[in-house]
Design a protein around this motif. Structure first.
Motif, PDB file in Angstrom:
ATOM      1  N   GLY A  65       2.825  79.660 -20.950  1.00 37.90           N
ATOM      2  CA  GLY A  65       3.976  80.920 -21.002  1.00 37.90           C
ATOM      3  C   GLY A  65       3.501  82.231 -21.799  1.00 37.90           C
ATOM      4  O   GLY A  65       4.328  83.199 -21.708  1.00 37.90           O
ATOM      5  N   GLY A  66       2.135  82.267 -22.041  1.00 41.54           N
ATOM      6  CA  GLY A  66       1.779  83.482 -22.740  1.00 41.54           C
ATOM      7  C   GLY A  66       1.064  84.433 -21.935  1.00 41.54           C
ATOM      8  O   GLY A  66       0.920  84.265 -20.780  1.00 41.54           O
ATOM      9  N   GLU A  67      -0.300  85.020 -22.511  1.00 41.83           N
ATOM     10  CA  GLU A  67      -1.336  85.473 -21.899  1.00 41.83           C
ATOM     11  C   GLU A  67      -2.530  84.824 -21.710  1.00 41.83           C
ATOM     12  O   GLU A  67      -2.656  83.527 -22.184  1.00 41.83           O
ATOM     13  CB  GLU A  67      -1.458  86.950 -22.603  1.00 41.83           C
ATOM     14  N   PHE A  68      -3.490  85.283 -20.770  1.00 38.51           N
ATOM     15  CA  PHE A  68      -4.665  84.665 -20.462  1.00 38.51           C
ATOM     16  C   PHE A  68      -5.327  84.197 -21.744  1.00 38.51           C
ATOM     17  O   PHE A  68      -5.706  85.196 -22.590  1.00 38.51           O
ATOM     18  CB  PHE A  68      -5.519  85.392 -19.470  1.00 38.51           C
ATOM     19  N   TYR A  69      -5.897  82.781 -21.900  1.00 37.88           N
ATOM     20  CA  TYR A  69      -6.736  82.403 -22.940  1.00 37.88           C
ATOM     21  C   TYR A  69      -8.159  82.088 -22.592  1.00 37.88           C
ATOM     22  O   TYR A  69      -9.043  82.732 -23.068  1.00 37.88           O
ATOM     23  CB  TYR A  69      -5.967  81.270 -23.557  1.00 37.88           C
ATOM     24  N   GLU A  70      -8.226  81.277 -21.658  1.00 36.15           N
ATOM     25  CA  GLU A  70      -9.509  80.995 -21.459  1.00 36.15           C
ATOM     26  C   GLU A  70      -9.340  79.984 -19.682  1.00 36.15           C
ATOM     27  O   GLU A  70      -8.207  79.467 -19.552  1.00 36.15           O
ATOM     28  CB  GLU A  70     -10.291  80.061 -22.196  1.00 36.15           C
ATOM     29  N   LEU A  71     -10.379  79.635 -19.243  1.00 30.85           N
ATOM     30  CA  LEU A  71     -10.535  78.645 -18.095  1.00 30.85           C
ATOM     31  C   LEU A  71     -11.208  77.521 -18.676  1.00 30.85           C
ATOM     32  O   LEU A  71     -12.189  77.546 -19.590  1.00 30.85           O
ATOM     33  CB  LEU A  71     -11.475  79.269 -16.844  1.00 30.85           C
ATOM     34  N   ARG A  72     -10.987  76.352 -18.262  1.00 32.01           N
ATOM     35  CA  ARG A  72     -11.592  75.121 -18.392  1.00 32.01           C
ATOM     36  C   ARG A  72     -11.707  74.426 -17.094  1.00 32.01           C
ATOM     37  O   ARG A  72     -10.973  74.591 -16.178  1.00 32.01           O
ATOM     38  CB  ARG A  72     -11.094  74.225 -19.631  1.00 32.01           C
TER      39      ARG A  72
END
Length: 224
Positions: free
Chosen positions: A26-33
């Protein structure tokens, strides 16, 4: 009916303050996994798949409930030209919005250098005219609402006798001094605005204008 909240994320490209720096939803982009069985399909990053041919899940920062401290400047200069009464109106509006996210938000009063320090976001309503070390006084998380009278923003270019309400000093002025005052005020407003935008949000309100539209237009308040 449209609902609003106080915007606290710095307007300039500094790290956001409303969002926690940890994984969540529900927030902003953090990372891809790499995609794992059980991940939500709506979180699949299809552009990464198009480029690599592999499935990745988009992780986001977790929203964090913000805490507010609202402080109304009651210095002598705020008692001129209806600024304090207008500031009370602005403070009540912002307190109402703050309590949607922080039930313990309170309105404090006093001189700018006397506000209570602590966690959360400081919402400071002031004319900003006190000769204070503002970079040291303003905390890292701040919403600065500067309140000025129309005549302070654009004083008439005529002879007058000015009195400093803080020191009691008087000074005769003419058109040249009025122009110098305008230039000094413009530089001061620019510096305060930049400082506040690096740490949160800023708005300049003129006594008498409807607060909510002005705060919306300047990004201090935003729709939910």
């Amino acid at each position: 009916m449209t609902r609003y909240r106080i915007a606290t994320k710095p307007y300039l490209p500094y790290p956001g303050e409303r969002l926690a720096r940890r994984k969540g939803l529900g927030g902003e982009f953090y990372e891809l996994r790499p995609y794992a069985p059980g991940d939500e399909v709506r979180k699949v990053h299809w552009r990464a798949y198009a480029k690599t041919g592999r499935l990745y899940t988009r992780l986001e920062t977790a929203p964090e409930r913000v805490r507010f401290r609202i402080h109304l400047d009651e210095s002598e200069s705020m008692r001129l030209f209806g600024k304090l009464a207008y500031g009370e109106e602005v403070a009540r509006l912002l307190l109402k919005l703050a309590r949607q996210e922080d039930a313990f938000a309170r309105l404090e009063r006093g001189r700018p250098e006397a506000f209570r320090r602590g966690p959360g976001v400081l919402v400071l309503i002031t004319d900003g005219l006190d000769p204070l070390p503002w970079p040291k006084i303003l905390p890292r998380r701040v919403v600065l609402v500067q309140v000025l009278a129309p005549g302070e923003v654009s004083p008439p270019l005529e002879e007058a006798l000015l009195r400093d309400v803080e020191t009691g000093e008087t000074l005769p002025v003419g058109p040249e001094e009025a122009w110098a005052y305008r230039e000094a005020l413009e530089a001061h407003l620019k510096a305060l605005r930049l400082l506040a935008l690096l740490r949160g949000r800023y708005a300049l309100l003129k006594v008498g204008e409807p607060p909510l539209p002005a705060l919306l237009r300047q990004g201090v308040v935003e729709p939910l």
